[in-house]
Design an enzyme around this catalytic site. Sequence first.
Site, PDB file in Angstrom:
ATOM      1  N   ASP A 216       0.795  -1.237   0.000  1.00  0.00           N
ATOM      2  CA  ASP A 216       0.000   0.000   0.000  1.00  0.00           C
ATOM      3  C   ASP A 216       0.822   1.280   0.000  1.00  0.00           C
ATOM      4  O   ASP A 216       0.264   2.372  -0.038  1.00  0.00           O
ATOM      5  CB  ASP A 216      -0.957   0.015   1.187  1.00  0.00           C
ATOM      6  N   LYS A 217       2.156   1.181   0.047  1.00  0.00           N
ATOM      7  CA  LYS A 217       3.010   2.378   0.039  1.00  0.00           C
ATOM      8  C   LYS A 217       2.585   3.393   1.102  1.00  0.00           C
ATOM      9  O   LYS A 217       2.570   4.601   0.879  1.00  0.00           O
ATOM     10  CB  LYS A 217       3.014   3.030  -1.348  1.00  0.00           C
ATOM     11  N   ARG A 219      -0.230   4.197   2.382  1.00  0.00           N
ATOM     12  CA  ARG A 219      -1.471   4.964   2.255  1.00  0.00           C
ATOM     13  C   ARG A 219      -2.413   4.713   3.428  1.00  0.00           C
ATOM     14  O   ARG A 219      -3.286   5.526   3.716  1.00  0.00           O
ATOM     15  CB  ARG A 219      -2.186   4.601   0.948  1.00  0.00           C
ATOM     16  N   LEU A 238       7.698  -8.381  15.513  1.00  0.00           N
ATOM     17  CA  LEU A 238       8.909  -9.169  15.726  1.00  0.00           C
ATOM     18  C   LEU A 238       9.954  -8.322  16.442  1.00  0.00           C
ATOM     19  O   LEU A 238       9.975  -7.096  16.306  1.00  0.00           O
ATOM     20  CB  LEU A 238       9.458  -9.659  14.390  1.00  0.00           C
ATOM     21  N   LYS A 250      11.083  -0.328  10.664  1.00  0.00           N
ATOM     22  CA  LYS A 250      10.948  -1.786  10.678  1.00  0.00           C
ATOM     23  C   LYS A 250       9.711  -2.201   9.872  1.00  0.00           C
ATOM     24  O   LYS A 250       8.767  -2.794  10.383  1.00  0.00           O
ATOM     25  CB  LYS A 250      10.847  -2.288  12.117  1.00  0.00           C
ATOM     26  N   VAL A 251       9.696  -1.848   8.591  1.00  0.00           N
ATOM     27  CA  VAL A 251       8.596  -2.196   7.698  1.00  0.00           C
ATOM     28  C   VAL A 251       9.127  -3.143   6.635  1.00  0.00           C
ATOM     29  O   VAL A 251      10.080  -2.819   5.934  1.00  0.00           O
ATOM     30  CB  VAL A 251       7.984  -0.938   7.048  1.00  0.00           C
TER      31      VAL A 251
END
Length: 332
Positions: A216-217, A219, A238, A250-251
């Site tokens: 979804d960048k 959004r 995690l 942390k994506v």
Amino acid sequence: MMEPAEKPQDPPVSVTKTGPSVDTYQPQTITLAEFRSLTRNQQKKHMRHELWASQAEEYKSKQRQRNRECRKRRNQRLAQEAAETGITAHQRKKQRLQAQVRSGHCIVLDMDFEDKMEEKEIKSVCSQVMRCYGANRMASKRVDLHVTQLHGKIRERFETAMDQHVGWSEDHIVMRDAEYIDMYDKDKLVYFTADSPNVIDVLDPEKIYIIGGIVDKNRYPRLTLDKAEAQGIGHAQLPIGKYIKLSTRKVMTVNQIFEMIVRFVDHGSWKTAFQDVIPLRKFKEGDIEANDDENDDDDENNNEEEGDDDDAEKDQVVEPTQDIDGAGSDHK
């Protein structure tokens, strides 16, 4: 089995302090006056998208060439090993699958976000599901992998462009159009989301862990956390920050989260799992010692299960997000 692009790579253009400046940039798709009327952040975003579009095809071509070279090196290595040991790659794969054991852990990929993704994002998330299946086949201890809410355009893509999934073993993946909330005890469900304040250190085999299947960048901030809270189920993230220093948020992509879990189940070490899966560009300088040769080895090993589907290669190359350059999707 999985698409050949093993790990998301850096985008062809990165807007950084040393990159193009919005002050001198000449827009291609709108007038300069329209560009100047945008906010600073909007200018940066528009510039990044134009720069990406201008070099995307060249970047995709280089990625496909790199994948072909990885497969060629791998095939040469396997041929040499077969000549030395008398064991072919097919025999070795069969031996590995025969030695594989069931870990008892269950992971769900929640695909209930089709209405929030564009066409290319749907292609990308489908490719990431393929990579999850491949990672589960390669593991010495497989998990029970379930894909839920498989319907609409996502199901259509699996039934057409990715119809090889009909031959996938249910030992390694089960795909269905059902909601996990109706399949499992609610008290056992835990949704993985980067927005959760809860950090897990161990995986409970009695729990059912859920990964949001969305690109979804950014959004939709807090999308999966809000869903978990609305359903009244557990949520966690995690323990990446405990073991690894990252230069970005942390994506992670869907398959990166899944692969880290599988590596942890295999080896019992979060640090090893994170170092094996997280792209090196995300580490802070000096935090880990690694080299490009190691990455190439990973690419070749992953290609062992993949084949030569150029469409799958194309699917994995998408525009960078604002938070992580080069990431194909965000794990919410």
